[in-house]
Enzyme design. Structure first.
Site, PDB file in Angstrom:
ATOM      1  N   LYS A 250      55.885  47.304  35.770  1.00  0.00           N
ATOM      2  CA  LYS A 250      54.689  46.898  36.507  1.00  0.00           C
ATOM      3  C   LYS A 250      53.476  47.380  35.715  1.00  0.00           C
ATOM      4  CE  LYS A 250      51.946  48.839  39.505  1.00  0.00           C
ATOM      5  NZ  LYS A 250      50.673  48.197  39.088  1.00  0.00           N
TER       6      LYS A 250
ATOM      7  N   THR B  70      48.091  62.319  38.350  1.00  0.00           N
ATOM      8  CA  THR B  70      48.977  63.336  38.932  1.00  0.00           C
ATOM      9  C   THR B  70      49.236  63.039  40.404  1.00  0.00           C
ATOM     10  OG1 THR B  70      48.312  65.011  37.337  1.00  0.00           O
ATOM     11  CG2 THR B  70      49.168  65.815  39.430  1.00  0.00           C
TER      12      THR B  70
ATOM     13  N   VAL C  64      49.483  60.123  41.945  1.00  0.00           N
ATOM     14  CA  VAL C  64      50.529  59.105  42.111  1.00  0.00           C
ATOM     15  C   VAL C  64      51.872  59.626  41.618  1.00  0.00           C
ATOM     16  CG1 VAL C  64      51.276  56.777  41.506  1.00  0.00           C
ATOM     17  CG2 VAL C  64      48.873  57.223  41.995  1.00  0.00           C
ATOM     18  N   GLY C  65      51.856  60.467  40.577  1.00  0.00           N
ATOM     19  CA  GLY C  65      53.092  61.080  40.093  1.00  0.00           C
ATOM     20  C   GLY C  65      53.797  61.828  41.211  1.00  0.00           C
TER      21      GLY C  65
ATOM     22  N   GLU D  37      54.105  61.107  33.029  1.00  0.00           N
ATOM     23  CA  GLU D  37      53.053  61.515  32.100  1.00  0.00           C
ATOM     24  C   GLU D  37      51.760  61.415  32.896  1.00  0.00           C
ATOM     25  OE1 GLU D  37      55.213  61.470  28.211  1.00  0.00           O
ATOM     26  OE2 GLU D  37      53.249  62.226  28.800  1.00  0.00           O
TER      27      GLU D  37
ATOM     28  N   CYS E 221      44.273  60.652  28.888  1.00  0.00           N
ATOM     29  CA  CYS E 221      44.891  61.733  29.657  1.00  0.00           C
ATOM     30  C   CYS E 221      44.742  63.071  28.930  1.00  0.00           C
ATOM     31  CB  CYS E 221      46.360  61.436  29.901  1.00  0.00           C
ATOM     32  SG  CYS E 221      47.202  60.883  28.418  1.00  0.00           S
TER      33      CYS E 221
ATOM     34  N   GLU F 108      39.782  66.351  36.592  1.00  0.00           N
ATOM     35  CA  GLU F 108      39.827  65.374  35.507  1.00  0.00           C
ATOM     36  C   GLU F 108      38.768  64.310  35.769  1.00  0.00           C
ATOM     37  OE1 GLU F 108      43.321  62.896  35.205  1.00  0.00           O
ATOM     38  OE2 GLU F 108      43.384  63.192  33.040  1.00  0.00           O
TER      39      GLU F 108
END
Lengths: 399, 431
Positions: B123, B178, B180-181, B199, B233, B330
């Site tokens: 996706k 992060t 969504v991780g 990542e 990132c 970030e």
């Protein structure tokens, strides 16, 4: 501390476990109920072997130099992850304590270990041996407690860098979620199984019957790799069942400190009830109970060695992990059919085949979706061979 | 399909990516806004290298790994057994890629997964699906069998979540935030314990000692932060400068930032294009505001550039302290934070005081300082006297909440293989 010094400490720990093997094996039998001869010859023999194996690794953990493009010098360092939270189960308590502590220390990590609340004693003793071996204070920490309190504290802690868990698939899933909810700590899981053994008509029948029997009933069926679905080819099915029932009936049950006893009690009431409930389901769903099926005696959580034949794949006893002394013998015809049926599970921990035909052996080895696969044997392992699950039997490999 | 054939197909794909380089670079710039010069010279160059060099190399590693038998790997079991490991494909891999380097991220995901024999459902980011779709077409042209590579454009909460929760997807690999991780890791636990590699974000410390080559340090630090409109990132977003060199570094960084040319990314003179969309634009502007209100000194930039498009002026903050939002969160935009430090102990503590751990760098001529920093900072990549040096062979990934798993190099393969141990009884072993 130099890597080599870590190795020396682990070697010393191995020596101490070996020195105190009789005591540890006795304590394990007292706490868990497994026959003393197996505590000694299996649990602690393996524990010592694992310590010695990993004691050799610390100064062999190497990185790489990588020839990247341009005027650069590039290399990798293999660093310790940090603080490892380890959660161990009650079926092989001291052995798993070593399996978790020793590789982590070899790699330079520190450990906070929560032993199963049912069986904390040998782990606490091993912690004392760590101290005696000279492992510095603070490196190995044992915190006895329950899953919901002590276990969760570890899995949700923001300063724990990794969780290594051996236990049920249900709890494994919660741990994966806890990692996502907190600090994305690395997670490795060794979970349950419903491992298929496939016996072809050309197998050495005696060997296949004996090995399948031993590796179902070992540790009172309380093994993640228990041979809990035995697929036997049409031509030899009836004979296989007959010989298996013979062995099951002869299997001695009693005081685990008594020399000849093969089976002690199940670990506790909850497991005892669960196993009996699943036996009931086998009867209700139409499997043929060839022997056993109930409580043994009237004291303690002892269960008779039980064998079911005419088991079909959709029965609960063919799908759910029983973790008790209950063997399922299932008929099959062809190789393609049995491969499909063997893989029709969300588990994927182990599998085995008995045959003299090289093509059948290698086709099965390649096709069964499991982390470990045995040919003409079962539960043969060593710290040198990686162990772990496909699919929902776990994530990652241990020695 | 033989493993060697997979190598042939990957090489063909690399050829096709190179054939369509101009088209792909243009499409990338159109979709993402990054300067065309960067799309062409950087994104496309490395993308082709991943398909051409690293994946065949990884394929070769795979073939060698699969040769490990009892003798070679000495899986020495006690008893009469022959024991070997197979490195099998994990299976169906869900791959979710971000919008900051669409083509490049696609190659980092497709390459190793295919080399290891997996199938893929990918996706792309909803902001930038175009080049991923063209490459999908190229894979069909290269001869990959239908069904092996599937690209499903869609949004995160619908298409992405469907992959993360699917009971028949064996693994999900994600590059992105992060936040969504964490959702993906939870989804794995709630569904089928699919393997997860992530990542994620970073707040990477860039350390400049007083003995550094100042011109080099200023230039590399500038690029390390402002490259790709700050949308990296691993951007060096906390610049720790040793007290003695602080004032000079700040002044020269401000001058350097002022030289950046903003404009139409198709203009060959442009250094910086627009941010990806309004959501990011607003977020960056909000963080710049927080820098002002929390008391950092803004020396240049700070506002929108022009009155059309999501362009933000290169912004430099000095006198930043560690608990300001701009020092902790970030930003993912062209906003530079410069902080002062004195002494190594202080440096380690401050550099490591973050839940992130993606990258770090150090500028110095002193061997001891360089090695102590490389060793002491908890980050997956450390650059010495350089920044953003990537290579298809050098593994990349995060410590702590910057993710887990390493991509590229041989390490990248481990993410896409499942180890099976096979133990066979033999009548008698002879070694």
């Amino acid at each position: 501390m130099d890597a080599s010094a870590r190795g020396h400490l682990l070697s010393k720990l191995a020596d101490l476990i070996e020195r105190d093997m009789v005591y540890l094996a006795s304590l394990e039998t007292l706490d868990n109920g497994k026959p003393y001869k197996y505590s000694y010859n299996i649990d602690y023999a393996r524990a010592v072997g694992t310590c010695r194996y990993y004691a050799g690794w610390p100064d062999k953990i190497v990185g790489k130099t990588i020839p990247i493009e341009g005027d650069f010098f590039c290399f990798t360092r293999v660093e310790p992850i940090g603080v490892v939270g380890a959660i161990t189960p009650w079926n092989f308590p001291g052995m798993f304590a070593c399996h978790k502590i020793v590789p982590a220390l070899a790699a330079g990590c520190t450990v906070v270990l929560k032993p199963a609340e049912q069986t904390p004693l040998t782990t606490l003793y091993i912690a004392a041996l760590c101290k005696e071996a000279g492992i510095p204070a603070g490196v190995v920490n044992v915190v006895p407690g329950y899953g919901l309190t002590a276990g969760s504290a570890l899995t949700e802690h923001m300063d724990v860098n990794k969780i290594s868990f051996t236990g049920s698939t249900g709890v494994g899933k919660q741990i994966q979620c806890a990692s996502g909810k907190t600090n994305l700590k690395r997670v490795s899981l060794e979970l349950g199984g419903k491992s298929p053994t496939i016996v072809f008509a050309d197998a050495d029948l005696d060997e296949a019957v004996l090995v399948s029997h031993k590796n179902l009933f070992a540790n009172m069926g309380q093994c993640c790799t228990a041979a809990s679905r035995t697929y036997v080819q049409d031509g030899i099915y009836d004979e296989f069942v007959r010989r298996s029932v013979d062995l099951a009936k002869k299997r001695s049950i009693g005081d685990p400190f008594c020399g000849d006893v093969e089976n002690g009690p199940q670990i506790n009431r909850a497991q005892f009830d669960k196993v009996l409930e699943l036996i009931e389901s086998g009867k209700k769903q139409g499997a043929k109970m060839e022997c056993g099926g109930g409580r043994h005696g009237n004291k303690g959580y002892f269960i008779q060695s039980t064998v079911f034949s005419n088991v079909t794949d959709d029965m609960r006893i063919a799908k759910e992990e029983i973790f008790g002394p209950v063997q399922q013998i299932i008929k099959f015809n062809s190789i393609d059919e049995v491969i499909k049926r063997a893989n029709n599970t969300t588990y994927g921990l182990a599998g085995a085949v008995f045959t003299k035909d090289i093509n059948k052996a290698l086709t099965l080895a390649q096709s069964v979706q499991s982390g470990t696969f045995w040919v003409n044997c079962y539960n043969a392992g060593s710290p040198a061979s990686p162990f772990g699950g496909f699919k929902m039997s776990g994530i990652g490999r241990e020695g | 399909m033989d493993a060697s054939n997979r190598g042939v197909l990957l090489n063909r794909l690399a050829d096709l990516v190179e054939r369509d380089r101009v088209y792909l670079a243009s499409l990338e710039t159109l979709d993402n806004g990054k300067p065309y010069t960067a799309s062409y010279a950087l994104d496309l160059a490395l993308t082709a290298k991943v398909y051409r060099l690293i994946t065949p190399l990884q394929l070769e590693f795979m073939q060698r790994l699969n040769c490990k038998t009892a003798k070679e790997q000495s899986l020495a079991l006690q008893g009469d057994f022959l024991c070997f490991t197979r490195h099998e494909p994990v299976g169906v891999c869900g791959q979710i890629i971000p919008w900051n380097f669409p083509l490049l991220m696609q190659s980092w995901k497709l390459g190793p997964a295919l080399a290891a024999g997996n199938t893929i459902v990918m996706k792309p980011a909803e902001q930038t699906p175009l080049t991923a779709l063209h490459v999908a077409q190229l894979t069909a042209e290269a001869g990959f069998p239908p069904g092996v590579i599937n690209v499903v454009p869609g949004d995160g909460p619908t298409a992405g979540a469907a992959l993360a929760a699917h009971m028949d997807v064996d693994k999900v690999a994600f590059t992105g935030s992060t936040e969504v991780g964490s959702i993906i890791q939870k989804a794995s636990g709630e569904s089928n314990l699919k393997r997860v590699t992530l990542e994620l974000g970073g707040k990477s410390p860039n350390v400049v000692f007083a003995d550094a080559d100042m011109a080099q340090a200023v230039e590399m630090s500038h690029l390390g932060l402002f490259f790709n409109q700050g949308q990296c990132c691993c951007a060096g977003t906390r610049i720790f400068v040793e007290g003695k060199a602080y004032d000079e570094f700040v002044e020269r960084s401000v001058q350097r930032a002022k030289l950046s040319k903003l404009g139409d990314p198709f203009n060959m003179e442009t250094d910086q294009g627009p941010q990806i969309d309004e959501v990011q634009f607003d977020k960056i502007m909000e963080l710049i505001e927080s820098g002002r209100t929390e008391g950092a000194t803004m020396l240049t930039g700070g506002s929108r550039h022009g009155d059309r498009g999501f362009f933000i002026q290169p912004t430099v903050f000095a006198d930043v302290n560690d608990d300001m939002r701009i020092a902790k969160e970030e930003i993912f935009g062209p906003v530079m934070q410069i902080m002062r430090f004195d002494g190594m102990d202080e440096l380690y503590e401050r550099a490591n005081k973050t839940q992130y751990g993606l990258a770090a760098s150090v500028f110095t001529k002193d061997l001891d300082k360089a090695l102590m920093v490389a060793q002491g900072i908890r980050a997956g990549t450390v650059w010495v006297n350089c920044y953003d040096k990537f290579d298809a062979a050098a593994p990349f990934g995060g410590y702590k909440m910057s993710g887990f798993g390493r991509e590229l190099g041989e390490y990248g393969l481990h993410l896409y293989t499942e180890v099976k141990t096979v133990t066979i009884k033999v009548p008698q072993k002879n070694s």
